[in-house]
Design an enzyme around this catalytic site. Structure first.
Site, mmCIF file in Angstrom:
data_model
loop_
_atom_site.group_PDB
_atom_site.id
_atom_site.type_symbol
_atom_site.label_atom_id
_atom_site.label_comp_id
_atom_site.label_asym_id
_atom_site.label_seq_id
_atom_site.Cartn_x
_atom_site.Cartn_y
_atom_site.Cartn_z
ATOM 1 N N GLU A 64 0.827 -1.213 0.000
ATOM 2 C CA GLU A 64 0.000 0.000 0.000
ATOM 3 C C GLU A 64 0.853 1.251 0.000
ATOM 4 O O GLU A 64 2.084 1.196 0.145
ATOM 5 C CB GLU A 64 -0.887 0.007 1.258
ATOM 6 C CG GLU A 64 -0.051 0.050 2.545
ATOM 7 C CD GLU A 64 -0.864 0.017 3.832
ATOM 8 O OE1 GLU A 64 -1.979 -0.547 3.831
ATOM 9 O OE2 GLU A 64 -0.376 0.578 4.838
ATOM 10 N N CYS A 118 4.887 -0.055 15.329
ATOM 11 C CA CYS A 118 4.646 0.861 14.210
ATOM 12 C C CYS A 118 3.904 2.084 14.750
ATOM 13 O O CYS A 118 2.811 1.969 15.286
ATOM 14 C CB CYS A 118 3.828 0.184 13.123
ATOM 15 S SG CYS A 118 3.465 1.305 11.750
HETATM 16 MN MN MN Z 1 1.134 1.500 5.696
#
Ligand code: MN
Length: 151
Positions: A64, A118
């Protein structure tokens, strides 16, 4: 866990790569763009979402791109991170910054669970999947990607 800025938050780590008080969920709504990804949203403030993801053996995140950046720190196992046409091998405590609009995918290496932190901004745009043409362009730049990317 949604918390205000002024609140102290402490989540003790457990031996199994979870944190006390943080539930483990499946990643996003089911489509075919990712496989075997677990998500622990450790802290969500008004500015930042600090998440731990775990990609099971043979699993991968969506290929993505989006406007918001990612900051990723590997914590468990080994993984492969594709950013644009480049390939990075990550081991625990390696850090990578994935800039705005760079196509990316994270994959667990063979025989490994790949776990990583993340960090993303709380207010962020939705990811877009790559078009067939964009994928072909990346593979043209780096033919090795043909054997790495999953989509
Ligand atoms: Mn991403």
């Amino acid at each position: 866990m949604d918390r205000g800025k002024s609140e102290v938050i402490f989540f003790p780590f457990r031996d199994d790569y979870t944190w006390e008080g943080v539930p483990t969920k499946n990643y996003k709504s089911p489509d075919n763009s990712w496989l075997g990804v677990l998500r622990n949203e450790i802290v969500k403030t008004d500015e930042i979402h600090y998440r731990y993801f775990e990609i099971q053996e043979g699993g991968y995140s969506s290929l993505e791109k989006h406007q918001h950046p990612h900051i990723v720190m590997a914590l468990r196992g080994r993984g492969t991170v594709v950013v644009g046409s480049r390939v990075y091998e990550m081991a625990p405590y390696d850090v990578i910054h994935i800039p705005s609009w760079q196509p990316h995918q994270l994959l667990a290496n063979r025989g490994d669970v790949f776990g990583f932190i993340c960090v993303v901004p709380a207010r962020r745009d939705r990811p877009t999947r790559l078009t067939k043409e964009e994928i072909e362009e990346l593979i043209k730049e780096n033919p090795e990607l043909k054997h790495i990317l999953r989509y």
